[in-house]
Design an enzyme around this catalytic site. Structure first.
Site, short mmCIF file in Angstrom:
data_model
loop_
_atom_site.label_atom_id
_atom_site.label_comp_id
_atom_site.label_asym_id
_atom_site.label_seq_id
_atom_site.Cartn_x
_atom_site.Cartn_y
_atom_site.Cartn_z
N SER A 158 -69.89 38.87 16.93
CA SER A 158 -70.29 38.58 18.29
C SER A 158 -71.80 38.40 18.34
CB SER A 158 -69.81 39.70 19.23
OG SER A 158 -69.92 39.34 20.56
N HIS A 186 -61.51 38.14 21.75
CA HIS A 186 -62.84 38.30 21.19
C HIS A 186 -62.87 39.28 20.03
CE1 HIS A 186 -67.10 37.94 20.96
NE2 HIS A 186 -67.32 39.19 21.30
#
Length: 793
Positions: A626, A765
């Site tokens: 991320s 995610h």
């Protein structure tokens, strides 16, 4: 109290957080998502942002397009052919066994009941294993939970629900948590709003669920179209909800989060809900919450202007009327926008992200301070009765990591040089002036060893000072104990303990400090063999994040132990600037135009490992996901293989010219900067955009062959992401890989012999949606790293 248990973050990698919205609450709390001391100027980027439509790899941003997905499948097959089938590897078997182990600690959250009622089945747990692929929500009593084999009552099986509804692969429901109906003293705690995500995306649907019948409520509150929504009970017959009401995005912000909040009455369609609050299109989000707190009722409206700035309005509502019909006016809370506000009965708590001198307080308080004062006085801008519950020391070595509130106490989780400790304040109701906070003194032997942490959650702050106490360390399996804030958690009842998932006896944990470019001392933890050779031969994996004020603290990972340490590897965790290890100042030191500080810190740790003889560049790898993927993307394109031998870059941001136009990217502009604002791209964003660096003069030089640059070439690299990631667009990783394959010469590490990619077709995610997917992703990553870093035999 507002009781929500939201599972909106992916497993396995640190995630770019959805806006916390600084929502007021009175339960467990994690502070929101760091001094700049000069140093070298930003390195020349050597790149310009591509005009719209000239990016040759833009077609890969079509997430579900047939051509991009065919390309992704080709890349998936290529990396498996190169590294080997993860399902056939020892690492996969070990990681999956750990993930599916029945010996995992089943952490519970209480919903309702009364303290002392040991037989009440009010302790809930969400569980995944081999038999429960998507998971089962279940409950038990405290007396049964104390036993070695608790008797669980199934509340909801997601696998059964998916089968019943015929959900196809990739669209199966994934658990996102719940919001419980709180009716105050005497409430029955019999309803929740469930949040379910198709395939693990941030988008979700809402379903009202009855905890008594264990069924969805017929004709109850329910949404059908998945969206990034926010919903909570205001009363039994009213829900406050923000979502994509018409399916056209008009009620969402540019960041994709709710812009409009509506009052939804029971028995009416969502289309008839009444607007009660809305914000601007360019804001991050709007939200509104009402909750009970120690005999008081609070209602807040929140306008999240940016990731760290939220305006708040307050009223003590009349819950006999709906939100739209309640004539009680909201009052603007006169506090800085970057603070986090909470309540403790009629008291306010305020966490500062910037130094502030509150009106009538008589002094300034440093960033990272936690204050408390009467809420009524706060609204009147009178802080004369303010009490600082935590203040960072003058040297800046301490910080508040989180805190929780029990019936009578606030329990502080603090760190000094990333080493944990607890502190306790008691609310003295009998004190003059309506009450006061008193600090409780603790025994001197409460120090927590290096490499270990302790976490505290309130069990039920309405009527209890009990807390769940979780201890964990790099080499110490997690434990769960029941304790009480009333005695400073000195008397602890052991409940659960994770068994050893690997033999930790050969290893030790040490803490070190590297000196960054500007002279800042950067801490890092090293986990490796006790008798570690210092000849640079150890395969070493450096992990980091460095953003959003998120702290990386010690935690037990059976997967790291079994799949990396047991092979002979060394694991290192770098506490670089941008994180929250030293509070807001540590984060703000690497914010926007100072971002390169985080990367200099990470490189300093890498250099320190090499200078100490732990590893050499060809034995040093790095990993990050991320925002940590942006970190590793910069490691690839700054020094490259002159410093690292292998890199795993997970669910990353990489195209910093377009990140704000992709999915939730607009919500992170306060962290990185707005590339469309004059001077921002050339000033700093171009220098930290890996996609542009690798395609421009920064890496390739004027002639395209790397001549005249300081780039050492691309290390052996694996990018991983998920098709279903609707937070960080998979196009970031796809385009970067395509550029490395097609545009970077082989002698600089480009091409299919050195650059690899794997995309999970679902998973959100976190990159994976169930234990098998997680085990596959991590086995592939560890096998790839070991093959690239270990001595060849």
């Amino acid at each position: 109290m507002r009781l929500s248990h939201l599972a909106r973050f992916g497993a396995g990698v640190a995630a770019l957080s959805v806006p916390s919205l600084s929502a007021p609450f009175k339960g467990s709390h994690v502070p929101p998502r760091t001094p700049h001391s000069g140093g070298s100027p930003h390195p020349s980027s050597g790149v310009e942002p591509l005009p719209e439509g000239t990016d040759p790899h833009l077609w890969l941003e079509e997430i579900e397009g047939a051509k991009p997905l065919a390309w992704c499948r080709e890349q998936n097959a290529r990396v498996v052919a190169e590294v080997g089938d993860p399902e056939q590897s020892d690492a996969y078997a070990k990681i999956l066994a750990i993930a599916d182990s029945k010996d995992k600690i089943p952490h519970v959250c209480r919903i309702g009941g009364k303290t002392g009622e040991e037989a009440a089945r009010v302790y809930y747990n969400f569980w995944q294993d081999a038999e429960n692929k998507r998971g089962v929500w279940r409950r038990t009593s405290l007396s049964s939970f104390r036993s070695e084999a608790p008797e669980w009552e199934e509340v909801l099986s997601l696998d059964a629900l998916n089968a019943h509804e015929g959900r196809r692969e990739g669209e199966e429901w994934v658990w996102h948590g719940y919001d419980a109906l709180d009716e105050g003293a005497g409430g029955t705690w019999d309803r929740v709003l469930l949040f379910l995500s198709p395939g693990g995306t941030d988008a979700q649907v809402v379903r009202e669920f009855d905890l008594v019948s264990r069924q969805c409520v017929d004709g109850g509150f329910e949404t059908s179209a998945p969206a990034k929504c926010d919903a909570a009970f205001r009363t039994r017959d009213e829900v406050l909800i923000g979502t994509d009401f018409n399916g056209d995005g008009a009620s969402l912000t540019d960041s994709g989060y709710p812009r409009v909040v509506k009052s939804w009455r029971r028995g009416t369609p969502l289309s008839e809900a009444t607007t009660v609050f809305e914000v601007e299109q360019g804001d991050i989000s709007a939200s509104q919450y009402a909750y009970h707190d120690r005999g008081y009722v609070h209602e807040f409206q929140l306008r999240a202007i940016s990731f760290y700035a939220t305006q708040q309005w307050y009223r003590s509502p009349d819950l006999s009327k709906t939100a739209g019909d309640d004539p009680t006016p909201f009052r603007k809370v006169p506090v800085p926008d970057d603070t986090t506000l909470g309540t403790f009965g009629d008291q306010a708590t305020l966490l500062l992200r910037s130094a502030w001198a509150p009106p009538k307080a008589g002094r300034e308080f440093a960033a990272g301070t936690l204050l408390s004062a009467p809420l009524a006085s706060v609204l009147d801008e009178d802080w004369s009765q303010a009490t600082p519950l935590f203040e960072p020391d003058l040297a800046g070595t301490t910080s508040l990591q989180s805190y929780c509130l029990t019936a009578n106490y606030v329990v502080l989780e603090t760190t000094e040089h990333v080493r944990s400790s607890l502190a306790f304040y008691k609310w003295d109701k009998a004190a003059s002036g309506g009450g006061a906070w008193r600090k409780e003194e603790l025994p001197a032997d409460q120090k927590i060893p290096v490499g270990e942490t302790v976490g505290v959650r309130a069990v039920w702050p309405d009527d209890s000072d009990q807390v769940w106490l979780t201890r964990s360390g790099f080499l110490s399996p997690s434990t769960l104990e029941l304790a009480s804030a009333a005695d400073g958690c000195t008397s602890r009842q052991p409940l659960k303990a994770l068994p050893d998932m690997f033999d930790a006896s050969p290893y030790s944990v040490t803490q070190h400090f590297a000196r960054s470019t500007d002279g800042t001392a950067v801490p890092y933890f090293q986990i490796g063999k006790k008798e570690l050779p210092v000849n640079g031969s150890s395969p070493t994996l450096l992990d980091g994040y460095g953003g959003f004020e998120i702290s990386l603290t010690p935690a037990y990972s059976g997967a790291v132990g079994a799949a990396w340490l047991a092979r002979g590897g060394v694991k290192v965790l770098a506490n670089i600037r941008g994180g929250g290890e030293y509070g807001p100042r540590w984060h703000q030191a690497a914010l926007r135009e100072k971002r390169q500080r985080a990367y200099e810190d990470f490189e300093a740790v890498a250099e320190d490992l090499i200078s100490r003889g732990v590893c050499s560049p060809d034995r040093l790898g790095c990993i990050g996901g991320s925002n940590g993927g942006l970190l590793t993307g910069n490691m690839i394109t700054r020094r490259g293989r002159s410093l690292f031998g292998a890199v795993v870059c997970q669910v990353p941001l990489l195209d910093m010219a377009r990140y704000h136009k992709l999915l939730a990217g607009a919500s992170w502009m306060e962290e990185y900067g707005d590339p469309d604002q004059p001077g921002v791209w050339a000033g700093h964003l171009a220098a930290i955009s890996p996609y542009h660096r690798v395609r421009g003069e920064a890496c390739l030089g004027a002639a395209g062959d790397g001549a005249g640059t300081q780039w050492g070439g691309c290390p052996r690299v694996l990018f991983t992401t998920s098709t279903k990631d609707d937070r960080v667009h998979p196009g970031h990783a796809r385009k970067m890989v395509k550029a490395l394959l097609d545009e970077v010469p082989a002698h600089l590490g480009g091409g299919p012999a050195n650059v690899f990619y794997w995309e999970n077709i679902e998973g959100g995610h976190g990159g994976a949606a169930d234990n098998k997917q997680r085990a596959y992703m991590w086995a592939l990553s560890y096998d790839f790293l070991w093959q690239g870093l270990a001595p060849k035999t």
